[in-house]
Design a protein around this motif. Structure first.
Motif, PDB file in Angstrom:
ATOM      1  N   MET A  23     -16.622  13.186 -18.872  1.00  0.00           N
ATOM      2  CA  MET A  23     -17.140  14.456 -18.355  1.00  0.00           C
ATOM      3  C   MET A  23     -18.656  14.338 -18.193  1.00  0.00           C
ATOM      4  SD  MET A  23     -17.008  18.330 -19.877  1.00  0.00           S
ATOM      5  CE  MET A  23     -17.746  17.910 -21.441  1.00  0.00           C
ATOM      6  N   PRO A  54     -14.868  12.172 -27.999  1.00  0.00           N
ATOM      7  CA  PRO A  54     -14.772  11.391 -29.236  1.00  0.00           C
ATOM      8  C   PRO A  54     -13.432  10.646 -29.294  1.00  0.00           C
ATOM      9  CG  PRO A  54     -15.293  13.718 -29.693  1.00  0.00           C
ATOM     10  CD  PRO A  54     -14.982  13.611 -28.238  1.00  0.00           C
ATOM     11  N   ARG A 101      -8.295  17.193 -17.414  1.00  0.00           N
ATOM     12  CA  ARG A 101      -8.781  18.408 -16.756  1.00  0.00           C
ATOM     13  C   ARG A 101      -9.776  19.081 -17.682  1.00  0.00           C
ATOM     14  NH1 ARG A 101      -6.868  19.487 -12.147  1.00  0.00           N
ATOM     15  NH2 ARG A 101      -7.897  21.508 -12.097  1.00  0.00           N
ATOM     16  N   SER A 145     -12.298  22.896 -18.282  1.00  0.00           N
ATOM     17  CA  SER A 145     -12.707  24.243 -17.896  1.00  0.00           C
ATOM     18  C   SER A 145     -13.934  24.616 -18.721  1.00  0.00           C
ATOM     19  CB  SER A 145     -11.568  25.249 -18.138  1.00  0.00           C
ATOM     20  OG  SER A 145     -12.015  26.558 -17.877  1.00  0.00           O
ATOM     21  N   GLN A 159     -18.896  26.748 -24.343  1.00  0.00           N
ATOM     22  CA  GLN A 159     -17.777  25.885 -24.751  1.00  0.00           C
ATOM     23  C   GLN A 159     -17.170  25.230 -23.520  1.00  0.00           C
ATOM     24  OE1 GLN A 159     -16.976  29.439 -25.523  1.00  0.00           O
ATOM     25  NE2 GLN A 159     -18.358  29.304 -27.270  1.00  0.00           N
ATOM     26  N   VAL A 160     -16.440  24.182 -23.779  1.00  0.00           N
ATOM     27  CA  VAL A 160     -15.644  23.570 -22.719  1.00  0.00           C
ATOM     28  C   VAL A 160     -14.260  23.274 -23.285  1.00  0.00           C
ATOM     29  CG1 VAL A 160     -16.397  21.172 -23.210  1.00  0.00           C
ATOM     30  CG2 VAL A 160     -15.646  21.795 -20.909  1.00  0.00           C
ATOM     31  N   ALA A 161     -13.242  23.473 -22.455  1.00  0.00           N
ATOM     32  CA  ALA A 161     -11.870  23.121 -22.841  1.00  0.00           C
ATOM     33  C   ALA A 161     -11.478  21.868 -22.067  1.00  0.00           C
ATOM     34  CB  ALA A 161     -10.915  24.265 -22.503  1.00  0.00           C
ATOM     35  N   GLN A 180      -8.413  18.937 -21.336  1.00  0.00           N
ATOM     36  CA  GLN A 180      -7.023  18.498 -21.475  1.00  0.00           C
ATOM     37  C   GLN A 180      -7.014  16.993 -21.659  1.00  0.00           C
ATOM     38  OE1 GLN A 180      -4.416  19.677 -18.250  1.00  0.00           O
ATOM     39  NE2 GLN A 180      -3.062  17.929 -18.617  1.00  0.00           N
ATOM     40  N   HIS A 206       1.879  13.585 -25.328  1.00  0.00           N
ATOM     41  CA  HIS A 206       1.832  15.032 -25.064  1.00  0.00           C
ATOM     42  C   HIS A 206       0.471  15.409 -24.493  1.00  0.00           C
ATOM     43  CE1 HIS A 206       5.589  15.949 -27.158  1.00  0.00           C
ATOM     44  NE2 HIS A 206       5.207  15.059 -28.064  1.00  0.00           N
ATOM     45  N   TRP A 207       0.479  16.481 -23.682  1.00  0.00           N
ATOM     46  CA  TRP A 207      -0.800  17.039 -23.253  1.00  0.00           C
ATOM     47  C   TRP A 207      -1.335  17.957 -24.337  1.00  0.00           C
ATOM     48  CZ3 TRP A 207      -2.569  14.266 -19.674  1.00  0.00           C
ATOM     49  CH2 TRP A 207      -1.820  13.869 -18.563  1.00  0.00           C
ATOM     50  N   ARG A 208      -2.613  17.823 -24.612  1.00  0.00           N
ATOM     51  CA  ARG A 208      -3.289  18.707 -25.566  1.00  0.00           C
ATOM     52  C   ARG A 208      -4.484  19.346 -24.893  1.00  0.00           C
ATOM     53  NH1 ARG A 208       0.660  18.667 -28.950  1.00  0.00           N
ATOM     54  NH2 ARG A 208       1.068  16.737 -30.055  1.00  0.00           N
ATOM     55  N   VAL A 209      -4.843  20.521 -25.363  1.00  0.00           N
ATOM     56  CA  VAL A 209      -6.094  21.143 -24.932  1.00  0.00           C
ATOM     57  C   VAL A 209      -6.984  21.263 -26.162  1.00  0.00           C
ATOM     58  CG1 VAL A 209      -7.162  23.262 -24.064  1.00  0.00           C
ATOM     59  CG2 VAL A 209      -5.108  22.365 -22.961  1.00  0.00           C
ATOM     60  N   GLU A 210      -8.197  20.759 -26.041  1.00  0.00           N
ATOM     61  CA  GLU A 210      -9.144  20.839 -27.161  1.00  0.00           C
ATOM     62  C   GLU A 210     -10.420  21.527 -26.698  1.00  0.00           C
ATOM     63  OE1 GLU A 210      -9.722  17.064 -29.034  1.00  0.00           O
ATOM     64  OE2 GLU A 210      -7.571  16.657 -29.141  1.00  0.00           O
ATOM     65  N   LEU A 211     -10.999  22.306 -27.616  1.00  0.00           N
ATOM     66  CA  LEU A 211     -12.235  23.032 -27.308  1.00  0.00           C
ATOM     67  C   LEU A 211     -13.424  22.350 -27.969  1.00  0.00           C
ATOM     68  CD1 LEU A 211     -10.885  26.651 -27.784  1.00  0.00           C
ATOM     69  CD2 LEU A 211     -11.659  25.662 -25.649  1.00  0.00           C
ATOM     70  N   PHE A 212     -14.538  22.331 -27.247  1.00  0.00           N
ATOM     71  CA  PHE A 212     -15.762  21.711 -27.765  1.00  0.00           C
ATOM     72  C   PHE A 212     -16.933  22.672 -27.592  1.00  0.00           C
ATOM     73  CE2 PHE A 212     -12.863  18.365 -26.730  1.00  0.00           C
ATOM     74  CZ  PHE A 212     -12.990  17.478 -27.792  1.00  0.00           C
ATOM     75  N   ARG A 245     -19.019  18.407 -29.766  1.00  0.00           N
ATOM     76  CA  ARG A 245     -18.680  18.844 -31.120  1.00  0.00           C
ATOM     77  C   ARG A 245     -17.366  19.628 -31.064  1.00  0.00           C
ATOM     78  NH1 ARG A 245     -21.366  22.546 -34.854  1.00  0.00           N
ATOM     79  NH2 ARG A 245     -22.275  23.586 -33.080  1.00  0.00           N
ATOM     80  N   PRO A 246     -16.272  19.065 -31.612  1.00  0.00           N
ATOM     81  CA  PRO A 246     -14.997  19.791 -31.552  1.00  0.00           C
ATOM     82  C   PRO A 246     -15.038  21.076 -32.362  1.00  0.00           C
ATOM     83  CG  PRO A 246     -14.745  17.690 -32.727  1.00  0.00           C
ATOM     84  CD  PRO A 246     -16.156  17.776 -32.287  1.00  0.00           C
ATOM     85  N   ILE A 247     -14.383  22.118 -31.853  1.00  0.00           N
ATOM     86  CA  ILE A 247     -14.284  23.373 -32.605  1.00  0.00           C
ATOM     87  C   ILE A 247     -13.000  23.265 -33.436  1.00  0.00           C
ATOM     88  CG2 ILE A 247     -14.253  25.890 -32.432  1.00  0.00           C
ATOM     89  CD1 ILE A 247     -15.576  25.626 -29.686  1.00  0.00           C
ATOM     90  N   ASN A 255      -9.026  24.082 -32.591  1.00  0.00           N
ATOM     91  CA  ASN A 255      -8.229  22.935 -32.142  1.00  0.00           C
ATOM     92  C   ASN A 255      -6.991  22.737 -33.017  1.00  0.00           C
ATOM     93  OD1 ASN A 255      -9.965  22.525 -30.049  1.00  0.00           O
ATOM     94  ND2 ASN A 255     -11.155  20.928 -31.069  1.00  0.00           N
ATOM     95  N   SER A 303       3.110  20.987 -26.488  1.00  0.00           N
ATOM     96  CA  SER A 303       2.116  20.432 -25.564  1.00  0.00           C
ATOM     97  C   SER A 303       1.442  21.586 -24.821  1.00  0.00           C
ATOM     98  CB  SER A 303       2.731  19.416 -24.606  1.00  0.00           C
ATOM     99  OG  SER A 303       3.326  20.061 -23.520  1.00  0.00           O
ATOM    100  N   ARG A 304       0.280  21.281 -24.284  1.00  0.00           N
ATOM    101  CA  ARG A 304      -0.502  22.332 -23.605  1.00  0.00           C
ATOM    102  C   ARG A 304      -1.346  21.668 -22.526  1.00  0.00           C
ATOM    103  NH1 ARG A 304      -1.652  27.265 -25.505  1.00  0.00           N
ATOM    104  NH2 ARG A 304      -0.993  26.758 -27.622  1.00  0.00           N
ATOM    105  N   PRO A 338      -6.056  24.018 -18.874  1.00  0.00           N
ATOM    106  CA  PRO A 338      -6.880  25.032 -19.543  1.00  0.00           C
ATOM    107  C   PRO A 338      -7.751  25.803 -18.551  1.00  0.00           C
ATOM    108  CG  PRO A 338      -7.879  22.861 -19.778  1.00  0.00           C
ATOM    109  CD  PRO A 338      -6.554  22.650 -19.095  1.00  0.00           C
ATOM    110  N   LEU A 365     -10.844  28.818 -19.087  1.00  0.00           N
ATOM    111  CA  LEU A 365     -11.573  29.645 -20.050  1.00  0.00           C
ATOM    112  C   LEU A 365     -12.131  30.898 -19.404  1.00  0.00           C
ATOM    113  CD1 LEU A 365     -13.644  27.003 -22.061  1.00  0.00           C
ATOM    114  CD2 LEU A 365     -11.924  28.548 -23.018  1.00  0.00           C
TER     115      LEU A 365
END
Lengths: 170, 168
Positions: free
Chosen positions: A97, A113, A120, A122, A129-131, A133, A139-145, B31-33, B37, B46-47, B50, B52
């Protein structure tokens, strides 16, 4: 009136082709700025999917300093006033990104990380923040940073209070 | 006593390595939240996709093999009800949310149709949006107030982007 419109379905929405659409061979992955004044799309430039930013009112292409390389680009996302443009780019074998600050001209390359590749993204309207995928064990995961230590907020004009990251945090 | 010295030396050395590493690289790091998460990981098998809003995360979540549109209030870390939106006979493809979480734009496949829809949370209403020229919608993006919708459309063998100014 409202109920009538809902019952009829489409009512009187105005549909128009995005600026430049007739001239471009292909436009994908649209992303509007929060204020609805800018549109980022992925266009085909000499066979390379490249992000392009346009002013919706006059159709003009807006200059970007850091997105002439590292194609293919995908999944653009804009903050409220279009100050920040986040895009997934390619560097070597890695997807990465990159966020361009259109106000300062700075670029922020932000690898995930754990050596993972984003698929993907957002960006939050205020860019706090950014989300992302990602793929994780099939599996697909969505993580927030949290971006609050990296970017200044890009809030709508007149909006003082933001949603602080600490409220979201761990 | 010797053990305490060794421990403090090791702590000091770790801190030194961390500081040196950060300074040497000069890199900004994501920095992960963590708490959110963890919740996102545990709340669906699965997801994807996204989107926001100001305090909202819309996404396509999969539980027990069924994919549905989910809107999560990031402040309370809870999914909010979306009555009338998810249907067992429909497969969601793309979703976008307005900044205040009131409007959701979505593309879904139902029977042989690919539908472009606008959902209003306070009304619980689903409105079908028509394209001016025939095409198959694929990807959506709403602006912050939920008044303008950009949609990627497959038309005559190429991808277009249509803008829809929503009148209501």
């Amino acid at each position: 009136m409202l109920l009538g419109c809902l019952a009829l379905g489409s009512c009187t929405n105005t549909v128009e082709r995005a600026p430049g659409g007739i001239l471009q061979r292909s436009q994908q992955d649209p992303a509007l700025s929060g204020n609805g004044e800018m549109l980022a799309v992925i266009v085909d430039q000499r066979g390379r999917p490249t992000v392009q930013l346009r002013d919706i009112q006059n159709g003009k292409i807006l200059p970007l300093r850091h997105f002439s390389r590292h194609q293919p680009h995908s999944s653009p996302s804009l903050s409220w006033n279009g100050r920040y443009l986040a895009v997934i780019t390619q560097r070597g074998n890695r997807r990465l990104m990159i966020i361009e600050d259109r106000l300062s001209g700075r670029v922020h390359p932000l690898p995930l990380p754990g050596g993972r590749d984003p698929v993907r993204l957002s960006l939050a309207p205020d860019a706090r923040q950014v989300a992302l995928q990602v793929a994780d064990q099939g599996h697909w995961r969505v993580e927030l940073f949290d971006l609050s230590q990296i970017l200044e907020p890009d809030k709508p004009a007149g909006l003082q209070s933001s949603f602080p990251s600490t409220e979201l945090g761990s | 006593m010797r053990y305490v010295h060794l421990l403090s030396l090791s702590t000091w050395f770790s801190s030194f390595l961390l500081c040196f590493g950060l300074a040497a690289c000069g890199r900004e790091a994501l920095r992960p939240i963590q708490g959110l998460n963890r919740f996102l990981l545990q709340s669906a098998s699965s997801r994807r996709e996204p989107a926001l809003g100001r305090r909202w995360l819309a996404s396509l979540s999969n539980e027990k093999g069924r994919e549905k549109i989910e809107l999560i209030d990031l402040r309370s870390r809870r999914p909010v009800p979306l009555p009338g939106l998810n249907r067992p006979d429909a497969q969601p493809i793309s979703v976008s949310v307005s900044a205040n979480g009131e409007r959701l734009a979505l593309v879904r496949q139902r029977d042989d149709q690919t539908e472009l829809l606008l959902y209003r949370r306070s009304l619980g209403s689903v409105q079908r949006l028509e394209l001016s020229a025939k095409g198959i919608p694929r990807q959506v993006s709403l602006d912050g107030p939920g008044r303008i919708l950009a949609v990627q459309v497959s038309r005559d063998g190429r991808w277009d982007v249509d803008l829809i100014r929503l009148s209501i």
